[in-house]
Design a protein around this motif. Structure first.
Motif, PDB file in Angstrom:
ATOM      1  N   GLU A 116       0.810  -1.215   0.000  1.00  0.00           N
ATOM      2  CA  GLU A 116       0.000   0.000   0.000  1.00  0.00           C
ATOM      3  C   GLU A 116       0.846   1.270   0.000  1.00  0.00           C
ATOM      4  OE1 GLU A 116      -3.894  -1.815   2.381  1.00  0.00           O
ATOM      5  OE2 GLU A 116      -2.529  -0.407   3.386  1.00  0.00           O
ATOM      6  N   GLY A 117       2.117   1.153   0.328  1.00  0.00           N
ATOM      7  CA  GLY A 117       2.984   2.325   0.379  1.00  0.00           C
ATOM      8  C   GLY A 117       3.897   2.484  -0.818  1.00  0.00           C
ATOM      9  N   ILE A 118       3.639   1.774  -1.904  1.00  0.00           N
ATOM     10  CA  ILE A 118       4.522   1.849  -3.062  1.00  0.00           C
ATOM     11  C   ILE A 118       4.291   3.134  -3.843  1.00  0.00           C
ATOM     12  CG2 ILE A 118       4.568  -0.665  -3.274  1.00  0.00           C
ATOM     13  CD1 ILE A 118       2.705  -0.324  -5.717  1.00  0.00           C
ATOM     14  N   ASP A 119       5.213   3.417  -4.737  1.00  0.00           N
ATOM     15  CA  ASP A 119       5.080   4.554  -5.653  1.00  0.00           C
ATOM     16  C   ASP A 119       4.132   4.142  -6.781  1.00  0.00           C
ATOM     17  OD1 ASP A 119       5.325   6.746  -7.270  1.00  0.00           O
ATOM     18  OD2 ASP A 119       7.428   6.400  -7.797  1.00  0.00           O
ATOM     19  N   PRO A 120       3.022   4.849  -6.988  1.00  0.00           N
ATOM     20  CA  PRO A 120       2.074   4.443  -8.040  1.00  0.00           C
ATOM     21  C   PRO A 120       2.571   4.700  -9.457  1.00  0.00           C
ATOM     22  CG  PRO A 120       1.353   6.482  -7.016  1.00  0.00           C
ATOM     23  CD  PRO A 120       2.527   6.002  -6.217  1.00  0.00           C
ATOM     24  N   GLY A 121       3.663   5.442  -9.598  1.00  0.00           N
ATOM     25  CA  GLY A 121       4.158   5.763 -10.939  1.00  0.00           C
ATOM     26  C   GLY A 121       4.490   4.541 -11.781  1.00  0.00           C
ATOM     27  N   PRO A 122       5.305   3.603 -11.290  1.00  0.00           N
ATOM     28  CA  PRO A 122       5.595   2.409 -12.104  1.00  0.00           C
ATOM     29  C   PRO A 122       4.361   1.598 -12.450  1.00  0.00           C
ATOM     30  CG  PRO A 122       7.205   2.641 -10.330  1.00  0.00           C
ATOM     31  CD  PRO A 122       6.139   3.665 -10.083  1.00  0.00           C
ATOM     32  N   VAL A 123       3.369   1.581 -11.552  1.00  0.00           N
ATOM     33  CA  VAL A 123       2.133   0.840 -11.836  1.00  0.00           C
ATOM     34  C   VAL A 123       1.399   1.488 -13.009  1.00  0.00           C
ATOM     35  CG1 VAL A 123      -0.066   0.044 -10.891  1.00  0.00           C
ATOM     36  CG2 VAL A 123       1.966   0.126  -9.433  1.00  0.00           C
ATOM     37  N   GLU A 124       1.277   2.800 -12.970  1.00  0.00           N
ATOM     38  CA  GLU A 124       0.601   3.506 -14.059  1.00  0.00           C
ATOM     39  C   GLU A 124       1.367   3.359 -15.370  1.00  0.00           C
ATOM     40  OE1 GLU A 124       0.288   7.467 -12.692  1.00  0.00           O
ATOM     41  OE2 GLU A 124      -1.145   7.007 -11.079  1.00  0.00           O
ATOM     42  N   ALA A 125       2.702   3.389 -15.293  1.00  0.00           N
ATOM     43  CA  ALA A 125       3.495   3.241 -16.513  1.00  0.00           C
ATOM     44  C   ALA A 125       3.339   1.842 -17.103  1.00  0.00           C
ATOM     45  CB  ALA A 125       4.964   3.520 -16.206  1.00  0.00           C
ATOM     46  N   ALA A 126       3.314   0.822 -16.226  1.00  0.00           N
ATOM     47  CA  ALA A 126       3.151  -0.547 -16.723  1.00  0.00           C
ATOM     48  C   ALA A 126       1.790  -0.744 -17.384  1.00  0.00           C
ATOM     49  CB  ALA A 126       3.330  -1.539 -15.566  1.00  0.00           C
ATOM     50  N   ARG A 127       0.757  -0.189 -16.782  1.00  0.00           N
ATOM     51  CA  ARG A 127      -0.577  -0.331 -17.376  1.00  0.00           C
ATOM     52  C   ARG A 127      -0.719   0.482 -18.652  1.00  0.00           C
ATOM     53  NH1 ARG A 127      -3.945   0.025 -11.642  1.00  0.00           N
ATOM     54  NH2 ARG A 127      -3.589  -2.166 -11.030  1.00  0.00           N
ATOM     55  N   ALA A 128      -0.067   1.640 -18.701  1.00  0.00           N
ATOM     56  CA  ALA A 128      -0.121   2.445 -19.917  1.00  0.00           C
ATOM     57  C   ALA A 128       0.576   1.759 -21.083  1.00  0.00           C
ATOM     58  CB  ALA A 128       0.502   3.809 -19.667  1.00  0.00           C
ATOM     59  N   SER A 129       1.569   0.937 -20.787  1.00  0.00           N
ATOM     60  CA  SER A 129       2.271   0.220 -21.853  1.00  0.00           C
ATOM     61  C   SER A 129       1.546  -1.037 -22.298  1.00  0.00           C
ATOM     62  CB  SER A 129       3.687  -0.150 -21.394  1.00  0.00           C
ATOM     63  OG  SER A 129       3.635  -1.044 -20.285  1.00  0.00           O
ATOM     64  N   GLY A 130       0.402  -1.334 -21.666  1.00  0.00           N
ATOM     65  CA  GLY A 130      -0.404  -2.471 -22.072  1.00  0.00           C
ATOM     66  C   GLY A 130      -0.290  -3.681 -21.185  1.00  0.00           C
ATOM     67  N   ALA A 131       0.503  -3.623 -20.092  1.00  0.00           N
ATOM     68  CA  ALA A 131       0.659  -4.767 -19.195  1.00  0.00           C
ATOM     69  C   ALA A 131      -0.587  -4.932 -18.339  1.00  0.00           C
ATOM     70  CB  ALA A 131       1.881  -4.568 -18.311  1.00  0.00           C
ATOM     71  N   LYS A 132      -0.946  -6.170 -18.067  1.00  0.00           N
ATOM     72  CA  LYS A 132      -2.117  -6.469 -17.257  1.00  0.00           C
ATOM     73  C   LYS A 132      -1.832  -7.675 -16.368  1.00  0.00           C
ATOM     74  CE  LYS A 132      -5.468  -4.858 -20.728  1.00  0.00           C
ATOM     75  NZ  LYS A 132      -6.640  -5.241 -21.553  1.00  0.00           N
ATOM     76  N   GLY A 133      -2.620  -7.761 -15.290  1.00  0.00           N
ATOM     77  CA  GLY A 133      -2.603  -8.954 -14.463  1.00  0.00           C
ATOM     78  C   GLY A 133      -1.284  -9.210 -13.766  1.00  0.00           C
ATOM     79  N   LEU A 134      -0.791 -10.440 -13.880  1.00  0.00           N
ATOM     80  CA  LEU A 134       0.407 -10.862 -13.167  1.00  0.00           C
ATOM     81  C   LEU A 134       1.657 -10.057 -13.517  1.00  0.00           C
ATOM     82  CD1 LEU A 134      -0.025 -14.756 -13.127  1.00  0.00           C
ATOM     83  CD2 LEU A 134      -0.381 -13.134 -11.256  1.00  0.00           C
ATOM     84  N   PRO A 135       1.886  -9.686 -14.781  1.00  0.00           N
ATOM     85  CA  PRO A 135       3.077  -8.859 -15.050  1.00  0.00           C
ATOM     86  C   PRO A 135       3.091  -7.544 -14.270  1.00  0.00           C
ATOM     87  CG  PRO A 135       2.248  -9.791 -17.088  1.00  0.00           C
ATOM     88  CD  PRO A 135       1.227 -10.103 -16.037  1.00  0.00           C
ATOM     89  N   VAL A 136       1.934  -6.923 -14.096  1.00  0.00           N
ATOM     90  CA  VAL A 136       1.880  -5.684 -13.313  1.00  0.00           C
ATOM     91  C   VAL A 136       2.203  -5.965 -11.864  1.00  0.00           C
ATOM     92  CG1 VAL A 136       0.388  -3.789 -12.561  1.00  0.00           C
ATOM     93  CG2 VAL A 136       0.216  -4.655 -14.898  1.00  0.00           C
ATOM     94  N   LEU A 137       1.621  -7.029 -11.313  1.00  0.00           N
ATOM     95  CA  LEU A 137       1.895  -7.382  -9.924  1.00  0.00           C
ATOM     96  C   LEU A 137       3.360  -7.728  -9.718  1.00  0.00           C
ATOM     97  CD1 LEU A 137      -1.240  -9.579  -9.080  1.00  0.00           C
ATOM     98  CD2 LEU A 137      -0.891  -7.162  -8.603  1.00  0.00           C
TER      99      LEU A 137
END
Length: 296
Positions: free
Chosen positions: A178-199
């Motif tokens: 819950e304390g992570i930086d949301p930036g890498p998550v948003e970048a991964a999803r913007a590049s088309g990653a979903k599901g387990l790769p994002v996690l």
């Protein structure tokens, strides 16, 4: 020509702020003292015999110390040292394997309990389950579940330590997520990653050093817990101590306690150094000359 009068500056006397009332703090301390005194009185402890600690306690320490000053290479003392070390290492093995079991199981529970990963219903159910596990001591797990299934021995104690670690490690993993930086998550999803790769690459990669530090700390806790589990027959050095106290073998008890203390301190020092390295990094000093050369 009319006279010009200057308004006289009003001399305002500064007022001292009102001192806050100490009644609430005083009542709080009085309540705490009353609760503590009531608990001490209701415990039915024999407070008059507390002075025996300074008389009988020293006598027992002397009896246990007699084994420490014997030749450790002569019989039967060499056998006592060997047995104590073997049982202590058994406790270390139990703590390590139990920690690994709890660590692996706690990873999915950590993701399910993180509010920025799972839905609110899943989070509430998972957190309630983790709270239930944390509320039950490892000793209860061993007596009620593990000993009837696995019997007496280190296997029951190891599994009990692993199950008990799930509650704590799962909660700490969820809080780290819950304390992570949301930036890498948003970048991964913007590049088309979903599901387990994002996690895996956006969430887990950020919290892995912190979570590993939690695992090492839990390993230190499990070493102490394994000694307690051994008293009920779940293996380790605690089982040996239970037998020795029952037979009043004070010299061998002193040797065993010395081994427990030394091995525990060594493990804590190594684990603490590793945790510090993981969290703080290598800590190597880089001079200004090296920085300048690196920028060239």
């Amino acid at each position: 020509m009319s006279a010009v009068t200057e308004p006289a500056a009003a001399s305002a006397t500064p007022t001292r702020p009102t001192e806050p009332s100490k009644a609430k703090v005083t009542l709080t301390w009085i309540t705490l003292v009353v609760i503590f005194g009531g608990a001490a009185w209701l415990s039915n402890a024999k407070w008059s015999e507390i002075t025996d600690v300074f008389t009988e306690g020293w006598r027992y320490l002397g009896l246990m110390g007699e084994g420490l000053f014997q030749n450790p290479f002569s019989e039967p003392w060499s056998g006592y040292w060997t047995l104590a070390f073997e049982r202590m290492m058994e406790s270390v093995y139990m703590a390590w394997i139990g920690t690994m079991i709890g660590a692996v199981i706690s990873i999915p529970f950590g993701f399910l309990a993180a509010r920025n990963v799972s839905g609110p219903v899943t989070v509430q159910i998972t957190r309630a389950f983790l709270n239930l596990i944390r509320a039950i001591p490892e000793l209860v797990f061993a007596i009620i579940i593990m000993l009837p299934v696995f019997g007496f021995g280190p296997v029951a104690g190891t599994v009990a330590l692993g199950v008990g670690a799930v509650g704590t490690l799962g909660k700490l993993t969820a809080e780290a997520l819950e304390g992570i930086d949301p930036g890498p998550v948003e970048a991964a999803r913007a590049s088309g990653a979903k599901g387990l790769p994002v996690l895996r690459w956006a969430y887990w990669s950020q919290v892995l050093p912190e979570v590993v530090a939690f695992w090492l700390y839990r390993f230190e806790v499990n070493i102490r817990a394994s000694a307690v589990l051994g008293i009920i027959g779940a293996g380790g050095v605690g089982q040996l101590l239970g037998q020795l106290f029952g037979q009043r073998e004070w010299e061998q008890i002193g040797i065993t306690l010395a081994v427990v203390i030394v091995v525990t301190l060594i493990v804590d020092a190594i684990s603490g150094a590793i945790r510090h390295r993981i969290i703080a990094g290598s800590g190597q000093h880089v001079s200004s000359k090296e920085k300048a050369e690196a920028n060239l």
